[in-house]
Design an enzyme around this catalytic site. Structure first.
Site, PDB file in Angstrom:
ATOM      1  N   THR A 133     -79.223 -57.781  23.321  1.00 51.35           N
ATOM      2  CA  THR A 133     -77.972 -57.831  23.174  1.00 51.35           C
ATOM      3  C   THR A 133     -77.393 -57.960  23.831  1.00 51.35           C
ATOM      4  OG1 THR A 133     -77.344 -56.038  23.110  1.00 51.35           O
ATOM      5  CG2 THR A 133     -78.121 -56.800  20.304  1.00 51.35           C
ATOM      6  N   HIS A 134     -77.541 -58.484  25.566  1.00 52.30           N
ATOM      7  CA  HIS A 134     -76.824 -57.942  26.227  1.00 52.30           C
ATOM      8  C   HIS A 134     -76.292 -59.972  26.851  1.00 52.30           C
ATOM      9  CE1 HIS A 134     -81.155 -58.471  28.046  1.00 52.30           C
ATOM     10  NE2 HIS A 134     -80.424 -59.387  28.619  1.00 52.30           N
ATOM     11  N   THR A 135     -77.286 -60.842  26.117  1.00 51.49           N
ATOM     12  CA  THR A 135     -76.472 -62.155  26.257  1.00 51.49           C
ATOM     13  C   THR A 135     -76.140 -62.393  25.098  1.00 51.49           C
ATOM     14  OG1 THR A 135     -78.925 -62.755  26.046  1.00 51.49           O
ATOM     15  CG2 THR A 135     -78.158 -63.008  27.898  1.00 51.49           C
ATOM     16  N   THR A 136     -75.743 -62.101  23.743  1.00 50.86           N
ATOM     17  CA  THR A 136     -75.373 -63.125  22.580  1.00 50.86           C
ATOM     18  C   THR A 136     -74.239 -62.831  22.476  1.00 50.86           C
ATOM     19  OG1 THR A 136     -76.841 -60.935  21.420  1.00 50.86           O
ATOM     20  CG2 THR A 136     -77.772 -63.210  21.380  1.00 50.86           C
ATOM     21  N   ASP A 191     -83.046 -64.444  23.519  1.00 51.40           N
ATOM     22  CA  ASP A 191     -82.499 -64.106  24.868  1.00 51.40           C
ATOM     23  C   ASP A 191     -82.274 -64.649  25.306  1.00 51.40           C
ATOM     24  OD1 ASP A 191     -81.391 -62.756  26.846  1.00 51.40           O
ATOM     25  OD2 ASP A 191     -83.582 -62.539  27.992  1.00 51.40           O
TER      26      ASP A 191
END
Lengths: 244, 222
Positions: B6-9, B111
């Site tokens: 989820t870090h790049t969403t 991602d």
């Protein structure tokens, strides 16, 4: 137990699910609907594959000239509605598969084989579907008869005489059914109705249904690209549609 | 089931709109020089334009770290091409297609690189790519909120005989509108010009002039 209200979150959820419910975190979707309408229609010795050229994202139109059609061989043309990026991917891999086939077999892949290849390609992504709704049209190399195939996103397909997919499907398909394949006209037998339709008449009908779809469907418009497949090759025509 | 990273969403440090227009003698790109941290105007003198090779410029909005990664990727592929020493040059269209595959590949892995890009190049090339990998060429592109505020203005003013200097003025006017209305836009902007022959001119950051705030006083009087 799966109550959406955070106050009812039970300890039986795993921590990750619980975190998502409490934070109302939405997972990112890899899909986007870029709209558009595609149509394929087969006559006795021709097939028509048509699509509008609008690319929509929600209420905005990033491009008015985004082709949804790819000519795969001299006898087969594919049009896909749905997600723009998935369509470009699908068209790219199909074209490369056909190129490999050409090198390996020193001939073009037949329409029926392409139809099955497309189905297999879509089904290979059964659990992460390619968000594209395809119509494939062309002529049989042996008999010269026109045929079209309609698909769903995961590869189910059907050989038909006329099919429409995409955002204007609900507006266009009933008209095509009534005009060409319908059961409501008793004066002409079903099998003769399509056979008696000339290419010029079919093009006129296609233009009419796209103009109609563009009137009511906000995701359809700008221009109509029309590929006519006959024994003498593929001809591409372009017509303007309303641009608002 | 594949666990979704989820870090790049959720983009953190973000750039706003990018604008581009095709002219009769080349292509013009424009954007402001801000990278916001949420609503904080965090980095006010960063560049969102990048020239990876002679005759090619890319500009991007969205997550700034992802944008820097994309700039590095393009630098690398041009460096590899250069080291081949076969006299072959990667065209702007090829780069556009390549970047579209990169972005599409990342979205397919769940991602994504959270960017929208404009690619300009010699031979009057102007293309656009979003974070899903949707790629197209167009005579006018605008990303982000610019797609709503600036794109209609560019399309209205666009004509086949538009000169690059007129194109710059047109995009400046759009940036002015964006500065008025986009809370994530800045007065400090940069413009890149790519001529048909591949001559690239990227301006230093400069301040938009002729800003008109009198209408704000009128609103107070009401």
């Amino acid at each position: 137990m799966s109550h959406p209200d955070p106050g009812f979150v039970s300890m039986s959820f795993d921590s990750d699910t619980q975190r998502k419910i409490v934070s109302h975190q939405r997972t990112w979707s890899p899909y986007v609907d870029n709209g558009g309408t595609v149509l394929a229609l087969a006559g006795r010795d021709y097939a028509i594959v048509a699509a509008d050229t609008r690319l929509s994202v929600g209420f905005s139109i990033p491009s008015r000239n985004f082709t949804k059609i790819v000519q795969l061989t001299d006898q087969a043309v594919l049009a896909s509605a749905g997600m723009g990026a998935d369509r470009q991917y699908l068209h790219k891999i199909l074209r490369s598969r056909l190129e490999i086939y050409r090198y390996q077999h020193q001939k073009e892949m037949s329409l029926g084989a392409i139809a099955q290849l497309l189905s297999n390609t879509l089904y290979s992504r059964r659990f992460f579907p390619i968000y594209a709704f395809n119509v494939l049209g062309g002529i049989d190399a042996n008999t010269g008869e026109g045929f079209v195939f309609g698909y769903d996103a995961i590869g189910s397909f059907e050989k038909v005489k006329v099919v429409c997919s995409g955002s204007g499907q609900t507006l266009v398909q009933p008209v095509l059914d009534q005009q060409l394949a319908g059961r409501q006209k008793y004066d002409v037998p079903d099998d003769q109705r399509m056979a008696s339709l000339s290419l010029a008449e079919a093009i006129e009908l296609t233009r009419d249904v796209f103009n109609s779809a563009a009137e009511r469907d906000i995701l359809t418009g700008d221009a109509l690209e029309l590929y006519a497949v006959t024994a003498s090759g593929v001809r591409c025509e372009r017509f303007e549609l309303r641009r608002d | 089931m594949i666990e979704t990273p989820t870090h790049t969403t959720e983009p953190i440090v973000t750039g706003s709109s990018v604008l581009g227009v095709q002219c009769v003698d080349g292509v013009v790109l424009a954007c402001d020089t801000l990278a916001s941290y949420g609503s904080l105007a965090r980095f006010q003198r960063i560049t969102r334009l990048h020239q990876p090779a002679p005759g090619v410029v890319i500009a991007g909005g969205g997550e700034y770290s992802d944008l820097q990664q994309l700039f590095r990727i393009t630098d690398n592929i041009f460096r590899q091409e250069f080291c081949q020493e076969d006299g072959y040059e990667l065209s702007p269209r090829a780069l556009h297609s390549y970047l579209a595959r990169v972005l599409y590949g990342r979205r397919s892995r769940m991602d994504p690189l959270y960017n929208s890009l404009a690619v300009a190049g010699k031979g009057r090339f102007l293309g656009c790519i979003d974070l899903y990998g949707t790629a197209f060429e167009s005579e006018a592109v605008a990303t982000g909120i610019g797609a709503l505020l600036a794109l209609p203005l560019i399309r209205k003013q666009w004509h086949a005989a538009l000169a690059m200097d007129e194109g710059v003025r047109l995009l400046e006017e759009c940036l002015r509108v964006l500065y008025y209305r986009d809370c994530r836009a800045l007065r400090s902007v940069q413009v890149a010009k790519v001529s048909d022959s591949g001559e690239v001119l990227i301006s230093e950051p400069y301040e938009l002039s002729n800003l008109q705030w009198k209408v704000a006083q009128a609103a107070e009087e009401v």
